[in-house]
Design an enzyme around this catalytic site. Structure first.
Site, PDB file in Angstrom:
ATOM      1  N   ASN A  10       0.883  -1.167   0.000  1.00 18.12           N
ATOM      2  CA  ASN A  10       0.000   0.000   0.000  1.00 18.12           C
ATOM      3  C   ASN A  10       0.926   1.224   0.000  1.00 18.12           C
ATOM      4  OD1 ASN A  10      -1.621   2.151   0.902  1.00 18.12           O
ATOM      5  ND2 ASN A  10      -1.787   1.347   2.994  1.00 18.12           N
ATOM      6  N   LYS A  12       0.079   4.285   0.386  1.00 18.89           N
ATOM      7  CA  LYS A  12      -0.488   5.366   1.202  1.00 18.89           C
ATOM      8  C   LYS A  12      -0.526   6.685   0.417  1.00 18.89           C
ATOM      9  CE  LYS A  12       1.096   3.146   5.363  1.00 18.89           C
ATOM     10  NZ  LYS A  12       1.178   3.235   6.798  1.00 18.89           N
ATOM     11  N   HIS A  98      -8.161  -0.218   6.247  1.00 18.37           N
ATOM     12  CA  HIS A  98      -6.784  -0.034   6.733  1.00 18.37           C
ATOM     13  C   HIS A  98      -6.853   0.706   8.071  1.00 18.37           C
ATOM     14  CE1 HIS A  98      -2.786   1.721   7.150  1.00 18.37           C
ATOM     15  NE2 HIS A  98      -2.373   0.670   6.483  1.00 18.37           N
ATOM     16  N   GLU A 100      -5.453   3.186   9.192  1.00 18.12           N
ATOM     17  CA  GLU A 100      -5.552   4.652   9.102  1.00 18.12           C
ATOM     18  C   GLU A 100      -6.967   5.082   8.729  1.00 18.12           C
ATOM     19  OE1 GLU A 100      -2.178   4.984   6.528  1.00 18.12           O
ATOM     20  OE2 GLU A 100      -0.923   4.291   8.180  1.00 18.12           O
ATOM     21  N   GLU A 170      -3.156  -6.676  10.329  1.00 17.32           N
ATOM     22  CA  GLU A 170      -2.241  -5.556  10.525  1.00 17.32           C
ATOM     23  C   GLU A 170      -2.458  -4.963  11.912  1.00 17.32           C
ATOM     24  OE1 GLU A 170      -0.858  -4.113   6.369  1.00 17.32           O
ATOM     25  OE2 GLU A 170      -2.340  -2.755   7.192  1.00 17.32           O
ATOM     26  N   GLY A 176       3.651   1.342  10.485  1.00 24.15           N
ATOM     27  CA  GLY A 176       4.165   2.690  10.235  1.00 24.15           C
ATOM     28  C   GLY A 176       5.422   3.039  11.010  1.00 24.15           C
ATOM     29  N   SER A 216       5.315  -3.205   9.703  1.00 26.47           N
ATOM     30  CA  SER A 216       6.777  -3.150   9.836  1.00 26.47           C
ATOM     31  C   SER A 216       7.491  -4.398   9.321  1.00 26.47           C
ATOM     32  CB  SER A 216       7.175  -2.865  11.296  1.00 26.47           C
ATOM     33  OG  SER A 216       6.720  -1.584  11.681  1.00 26.47           O
TER      34      SER A 216
HETATM   35  C1  PEP Z   1       0.655  -0.499   6.389  1.00 25.48           C
HETATM   36  O1  PEP Z   1       0.494   0.686   6.618  1.00 25.48           O
HETATM   37  O2  PEP Z   1      -0.277  -1.192   5.973  1.00 25.48           O
HETATM   38  C2  PEP Z   1       1.962  -1.091   6.638  1.00 25.48           C
HETATM   39  C3  PEP Z   1       2.045  -2.391   6.698  1.00 25.48           C
HETATM   40  O3  PEP Z   1       3.006  -0.220   6.791  1.00 25.48           O
HETATM   41  P1  PEP Z   1       4.523  -0.534   7.267  1.00 25.48           P
HETATM   42  O4  PEP Z   1       4.986  -1.792   6.588  1.00 25.48           O
HETATM   43  O5  PEP Z   1       5.285   0.659   6.818  1.00 25.48           O
HETATM   44  O6  PEP Z   1       4.466  -0.680   8.745  1.00 25.48           O
END
Ligand code: PEP
Length: 261
Positions: A10, A12, A98, A100, A170, A176, A216
């Site tokens: 993604n 973003k 998601h 967010e 997630e 993030g 992450s």
């Molecule tokens: C996400 O925002 O869906 C995500 C997995 O981000 P990150 O891998 O940067 O933690």
């Protein structure tokens, strides 16, 4: 035959049209020797890039998703994007819920449910994201949270459509810049909980619903996550936004996923 492996990102609200097209073109080129009969590679860029993105790479190479979608086909919904608009561009996947969208934009499980049903009814693949907050984890409410998100989010989904349903686990605390990656054991345990709930909802047909881990994922932990029995793919943010870096993760993890029973 080994199971399909799902690897995607993604983007973003980061890459604009030019950067998205460059990224997709490079990623498609770097991965062109990998047989897509075992790998589903997907990228979810921002809305305004989707038309150019679709023209830049064929979906036989990279599936494209939208980061959100309104459930209605048209109407008085200023600022929203409808399923018909995304069909017109040839988008494959709709990402729904998601963290967010849930925790910054205030969406709830009932909103996500309308989006899941609409996405499936319009022929898209629906990628529903679920995950507990740090507070829910500390209160030992992770399993209940996942169960609630899935039971409400997937309410009314017809069994005939579950071939187009994907789930991403997630955990909010893992996502993030301030995220702490989940340990492979914790992630796998929660994937098992999710698979149990899916089985309760759809019976043995639920075996085919892929459950992807996101939060992450990075070059250091991607391989150990890929080894875990209940993880069917990775949904990556920051570590996949550079085509060379993502290609390395794909090449490191794809054979591990493929070897799993
Ligand atoms: C996400 O925002 O869906 C995500 C997995 O981000 P990150 O891998 O940067 O933690």
């Amino acid at each position: 035959m080994s199971k399909m492996v799902y690897l995607g990102s993604n983007l973003k609200m980061y890459k604009g049209v030019k950067d998205t097209v460059e990224f997709l073109t490079r990623l498609s080129d770097l991965t062109k020797d990998i047989d897509r009969s075992g790998l589903t590679l997907f990228i979810i860029p921002s809305y305004v890039t989707l038309e150019s993105a679709r023209k830049a790479v064929p979906n036989a190479s990279i599936l494209l998703g939208a980061q959100n979608m309104h459930w209605e086909e048209e109407g008085q919904f200023t600022g929203e994007i409808s399923p018909r608009m995304l069909q017109e561009i040839g988008i494959d996947i709709i990402e729904i819920g998601h963290s967010e969208r849930r925790h910054v934009m205030g969406e709830n499980d009932f909103d996500e449910n309308k989006k899941v049903l609409s996405a499936l009814n319009h022929g898209f693949k629906a990628l529903l994201c679920v995950g507990e907050t740090l507070q829910q984890k500390e209160l030992d409410l992770s399993d209940e949270t996942l169960s609630t998100q899935l039971k409400i989010g997937l309410s009314g989904v017809d069994k005939k459509d579950i071939g187009r349903l994907w789930i991403a686990y997630e955990p909010v605390w893992a996502i993030g810049v301030n995220g702490i990656p989940a340990s492979k054991e914790y992630a796998d345990e929660k994937h098992a909980v999710i698979k149990d709930v899916l089985c309760g909802l759809f019976g043995s047909d639920a075996d085919g619903i892929p459950v992807l881990y996101g939060g992450s994922v990075n070059p250091q932990n991607a391989e150990e996550l890929a080894e875990m029995p209940n993880i069917d793919g990775l949904f990556i943010g920051r570590s996949a936004w550079d085509a060379e870096g993502f290609n390395k993760i794909i090449r490191a993890t794809y054979p591990i996923f493929q070897k799993k029973p």
